[in-house]
Design an enzyme around this catalytic site. Structure first.
Site, PDB file in Angstrom:
ATOM      1  N   ARG A  77       0.818  -1.233   0.000  1.00 56.21           N
ATOM      2  CA  ARG A  77       0.000   0.000   0.000  1.00 56.21           C
ATOM      3  C   ARG A  77       0.844   1.273   0.000  1.00 56.21           C
ATOM      4  NH1 ARG A  77      -2.105  -3.649  -1.447  1.00 56.21           N
ATOM      5  NH2 ARG A  77      -3.804  -4.791  -0.497  1.00 56.21           N
ATOM      6  N   SER A 132     -10.261   0.402   3.908  1.00 55.49           N
ATOM      7  CA  SER A 132      -9.522   0.169   5.155  1.00 55.49           C
ATOM      8  C   SER A 132      -8.820   1.445   5.608  1.00 55.49           C
ATOM      9  CB  SER A 132      -8.477  -0.922   4.944  1.00 55.49           C
ATOM     10  OG  SER A 132      -9.128  -2.143   4.705  1.00 55.49           O
ATOM     11  N   GLU A 190      -3.765   3.929   6.357  1.00 58.02           N
ATOM     12  CA  GLU A 190      -3.738   3.519   4.946  1.00 58.02           C
ATOM     13  C   GLU A 190      -4.379   4.617   4.101  1.00 58.02           C
ATOM     14  OE1 GLU A 190      -4.581  -0.597   4.150  1.00 58.02           O
ATOM     15  OE2 GLU A 190      -5.465  -0.137   2.199  1.00 58.02           O
TER      16      GLU A 190
HETATM   17  C1  FAD Z   1     -15.172   0.487  -0.480  1.00 55.00           C
HETATM   18  C2  FAD Z   1     -13.696   0.591  -0.685  1.00 55.00           C
HETATM   19  C3  FAD Z   1     -12.925  -0.547  -0.798  1.00 55.00           C
HETATM   20  C4  FAD Z   1     -11.556  -0.469  -0.995  1.00 55.00           C
HETATM   21  N1  FAD Z   1     -10.831  -1.620  -1.110  1.00 55.00           N
HETATM   22  C5  FAD Z   1      -9.503  -1.541  -1.332  1.00 55.00           C
HETATM   23  C6  FAD Z   1      -8.740  -2.743  -1.508  1.00 55.00           C
HETATM   24  O1  FAD Z   1      -9.249  -3.854  -1.479  1.00 55.00           O
HETATM   25  N2  FAD Z   1      -7.417  -2.618  -1.728  1.00 55.00           N
HETATM   26  C7  FAD Z   1      -6.805  -1.399  -1.796  1.00 55.00           C
HETATM   27  O2  FAD Z   1      -5.602  -1.351  -2.013  1.00 55.00           O
HETATM   28  N3  FAD Z   1      -7.502  -0.253  -1.631  1.00 55.00           N
HETATM   29  C8  FAD Z   1      -8.831  -0.290  -1.409  1.00 55.00           C
HETATM   30  N4  FAD Z   1      -9.545   0.861  -1.252  1.00 55.00           N
HETATM   31  C9  FAD Z   1      -8.835   2.168  -1.255  1.00 55.00           C
HETATM   32  C10 FAD Z   1      -8.718   2.841  -2.629  1.00 55.00           C
HETATM   33  O3  FAD Z   1      -9.768   2.446  -3.502  1.00 55.00           O
HETATM   34  C11 FAD Z   1      -7.366   2.576  -3.284  1.00 55.00           C
HETATM   35  O4  FAD Z   1      -6.303   3.038  -2.486  1.00 55.00           O
HETATM   36  C12 FAD Z   1      -7.276   3.241  -4.661  1.00 55.00           C
HETATM   37  O5  FAD Z   1      -6.118   2.810  -5.325  1.00 55.00           O
HETATM   38  C13 FAD Z   1      -7.216   4.777  -4.578  1.00 55.00           C
HETATM   39  O6  FAD Z   1      -7.359   5.288  -5.889  1.00 55.00           O
HETATM   40  P1  FAD Z   1      -8.024   6.723  -6.107  1.00 55.00           P
HETATM   41  O7  FAD Z   1      -7.983   7.026  -7.553  1.00 55.00           O
HETATM   42  O8  FAD Z   1      -9.362   6.790  -5.466  1.00 55.00           O
HETATM   43  O9  FAD Z   1      -6.986   7.635  -5.345  1.00 55.00           O
HETATM   44  P2  FAD Z   1      -7.278   8.914  -4.460  1.00 55.00           P
HETATM   45  O10 FAD Z   1      -8.031   8.542  -3.242  1.00 55.00           O
HETATM   46  O11 FAD Z   1      -7.855   9.992  -5.302  1.00 55.00           O
HETATM   47  O12 FAD Z   1      -5.781   9.274  -4.049  1.00 55.00           O
HETATM   48  C14 FAD Z   1      -5.008   8.393  -3.250  1.00 55.00           C
HETATM   49  C15 FAD Z   1      -3.541   8.809  -3.342  1.00 55.00           C
HETATM   50  O13 FAD Z   1      -3.100   8.623  -4.669  1.00 55.00           O
HETATM   51  C16 FAD Z   1      -2.686   9.872  -5.230  1.00 55.00           C
HETATM   52  N5  FAD Z   1      -3.085   9.890  -6.639  1.00 55.00           N
HETATM   53  C17 FAD Z   1      -4.316   9.742  -7.190  1.00 55.00           C
HETATM   54  N6  FAD Z   1      -4.243   9.795  -8.537  1.00 55.00           N
HETATM   55  C18 FAD Z   1      -2.937   9.982  -8.844  1.00 55.00           C
HETATM   56  C19 FAD Z   1      -2.211  10.144 -10.058  1.00 55.00           C
HETATM   57  N7  FAD Z   1      -2.805  10.120 -11.263  1.00 55.00           N
HETATM   58  N8  FAD Z   1      -0.883  10.335  -9.982  1.00 55.00           N
HETATM   59  C20 FAD Z   1      -0.243  10.388  -8.790  1.00 55.00           C
HETATM   60  N9  FAD Z   1      -0.864  10.245  -7.599  1.00 55.00           N
HETATM   61  C21 FAD Z   1      -2.201  10.047  -7.639  1.00 55.00           C
HETATM   62  C22 FAD Z   1      -3.361  10.944  -4.401  1.00 55.00           C
HETATM   63  O14 FAD Z   1      -2.662  12.159  -4.447  1.00 55.00           O
HETATM   64  C23 FAD Z   1      -3.332  10.305  -3.036  1.00 55.00           C
HETATM   65  O15 FAD Z   1      -2.069  10.458  -2.449  1.00 55.00           O
HETATM   66  C24 FAD Z   1     -10.923   0.798  -1.067  1.00 55.00           C
HETATM   67  C25 FAD Z   1     -11.710   1.972  -0.957  1.00 55.00           C
HETATM   68  C26 FAD Z   1     -13.073   1.874  -0.771  1.00 55.00           C
HETATM   69  C27 FAD Z   1     -13.892   3.129  -0.689  1.00 55.00           C
END
Ligand code: FAD
Length: 322
Positions: free
Chosen positions: A178, A226, A298
Site C-alpha cells: 500500500r 480500510s 492507509e
Molecule cells: C469500499 C472501498 C474498498 C476499498 N478496497 C480496497 C482494496 O481492497 N485494496 C486497496 O488497495 N484499496 C482499497 N480501497 C482504497 C482505494 O480504492 C485505493 O487506495 C485506490 O487505489 C485509490 O485510488 P483513487 O484514484 O481513489 O486515489 P485517491 O483517493 O484519489 O488518491 C489516493 C492517493 O493517490 C494519489 N493519486 C491519485 N491519482 C494519482 C495520479 N494520477 N498520480 C499520482 N498520484 C495520484 C493521491 O494524491 C493520493 O495520495 C478501497 C476503498 C473503498 C472506498
C-alpha cells in the site's frame, strides 16, 4: 493580499478555463467530507497539464492529485494549493496483445472488466477497488492475493515542481504494501500493464465472486475502505485488533466505526472531516493502549499537519528523481 492569496490568484489567472476557485473537495472523495481547494485544475490534455506544472513551479503552491478520492480524507479547512484531476484527459485504454496501456483516470473496476472482455487474465482482483489507475499505482492497491506490482511495467510520470516528464519503470517506483515512492507533487499520467491470455469464462466467474464477496464483507456508503494498514500483512489484521476492544459501532458526531467491518469508518449525515479524524485518533489511541500496536494510516490524510503520525514517511515522500 497575503503571498499565498496572490499565488492563488496568479495560478487562477494563468490556468484560465481549466481551473476553478474554491471548489468543494467533498464531492471528489468517497467520504464526501472536507473543505475547498483554493485552485482546482482539470487539464484536458498534456499541454494543459504541462501548463499546470509551470504554474506550480512558478508559484510554489502545494499540490494534490485527486483520482477517484477513494483513499483520501481532506480536512475541513480544505487545501490552500492546487488540486489536479486528470478526469478530463486520462480515461482511456488500449490493448496491444497482452500489453495494456491505460490512462491514469481509468476506474479500476471498469479496467478489470475490460481486460477480461479482451481475453486477458490477472487483473480481476481490481474489480472491487473503487479507485483510479493513478491512485492505485501510487498506493500499490491490491486485494484477493494480488496488487498493482504484479502486472505493472511502468508509468509516465510528471513532476509538477520541475515540469519534467519521464517514463519510469516499475522497479524505480519502489512499490510496497500500500505504498510507493511517488510524491504529492508527482502525477501518474498513464500506466502499462502486462497480463496473460487465459480462460475468459473462469475470469468472469472470478469477477462475480469478488463482487459478491465485497458486498457480503464490506459496507457500502461513504467510506475510504480500510483506514489502517494491517500491522503484519496476512497475519495480524487491524480490523481484528479494533474488533477485539469492542470499537465496532463507536461513533463521534457523524462518523462511526463500521458495524460490518471494523477497519472501515463510515461517514453519515452531517459528518465532517473532524468527526472522521476524531474516530481515527480514538481507535488508534485505544489499540496502542490495549494492544501496544501503533496503527499506521492507509488513508491519505490531507491537511492534518498537526497530527505527527499523519506525516508518516510512508504517506508523503520526497519523490522519484525525473
Ligand atoms: C469500499 C472501498 C474498498 C476499498 N478496497 C480496497 C482494496 O481492497 N485494496 C486497496 O488497495 N484499496 C482499497 N480501497 C482504497 C482505494 O480504492 C485505493 O487506495 C485506490 O487505489 C485509490 O485510488 P483513487 O484514484 O481513489 O486515489 P485517491 O483517493 O484519489 O488518491 C489516493 C492517493 O493517490 C494519489 N493519486 C491519485 N491519482 C494519482 C495520479 N494520477 N498520480 C499520482 N498520484 C495520484 C493521491 O494524491 C493520493 O495520495 C478501497 C476503498 C473503498 C472506498
Amino acid at each position: 493580499m497575503s503571498t499565498v492569496k496572490s499565488q492563488q490568484q496568479e495560478a487562477l489567472a494563468r490556468l484560465g478555463s481549466i481551473a476553478t476557485a474554491n471548489e468543494s473537495l467533498a464531492q471528489y472523495t468517497t467520504y464526501r467530507v472536507g473543505g475547498d481547494a483554493a485552485v482546482f485544475a482539470s487539464p484536458r490534455n498534456e499541454d494543459d497539464l504541462h501548463l499546470v506544472a509551470e504554474v506550480v513551479r512558478d508559484t510554489g503552491l502545494p499540490t494534490l492529485v485527486v483520482g477517484r478520492g477513494s483513499n483520501l480524507l481532506v480536512a475541513d479547512a480544505g487545501f490552500a494549493g492546487i488540486v489536479v484531476s486528470l478526469a478530463n484527459m486520462a480515461e482511456w485504454v488500449r490493448f496491444e496483445d497482452v500489453v495494456v496501456n491505460v490512462g491514469a483516470a481509468m476506474a479500476l473496476p471498469v479496467l478489470a472488466r475490460r481486460c477480461v472482455a479482451a481475453g486477458l487474465v490477472g487483473f480481476e482482483w481490481a474489480v472491487g477497488v473503487p479507485g483510479s489507475v493513478g491512485g492505485a499505482v501510487r498506493m500499490n492497491a491490491g486485494g484477493h492475493g494480488s496488487d498493482m506490482a504484479a502486472s505493472l511495467v511502468g508509468v509516465h510520470l510528471l513532476d509538477l515542481r520541475t515540469t519534467n516528464n519521464a517514463w519510469v519503470a516499475v522497479d524505480k517506483l519502489h512499490l510496497r504494501f500500500r505504498g510507493s515512492d511517488i510524491a504529492d507533487h508527482q502525477v501518474v499520467i498513464d500506466a502499462q500493464l502486462l497480463l496473460q491470455r487465459g480462460d475468459t469464462e473462469a475470469a468472469e466467474a472470478t469477477l462475480t465472486e469478488i463482487v459478491r464477496w465485497r458486498r457480503e464483507h464490506q459496507p457500502g456508503g461513504q467510506n475510504a475502505g480500510s483506514v489502517f494498514v494491517n500491522p503484519i500483512p496476512g497475519q495480524l489484521a487491524a480490523a481484528e485488533l479494533i474488533d477485539k476492544i469492542g470499537l465496532r459501532g463507536f461513533r463521534i458526531g457523524g462518523a462511526a466505526v463500521s458495524e460490518k467491518h471494523a477497519n472501515f469508518i463510515q461517514a453519515g449525515e452531517n459528518c465532517t472531516a473532524a468527526d472522521v479524524r476524531a474516530v481515527i485518533e480514538h481507535v488508534r489511541a485505544e489499540v496502542k493502549r490495549t494492544a501496544g500496536v501503533e496503527l499506521r494510516s492507509e488513508v491519505t490524510l490531507v491537511g492534518f499537519d498537526d497530527l505527527p503520525w499523519a506525516n508518516d514517511v510512508t504517506l508523503h515522500h520526497i519523490g522519484i528523481a525525473l
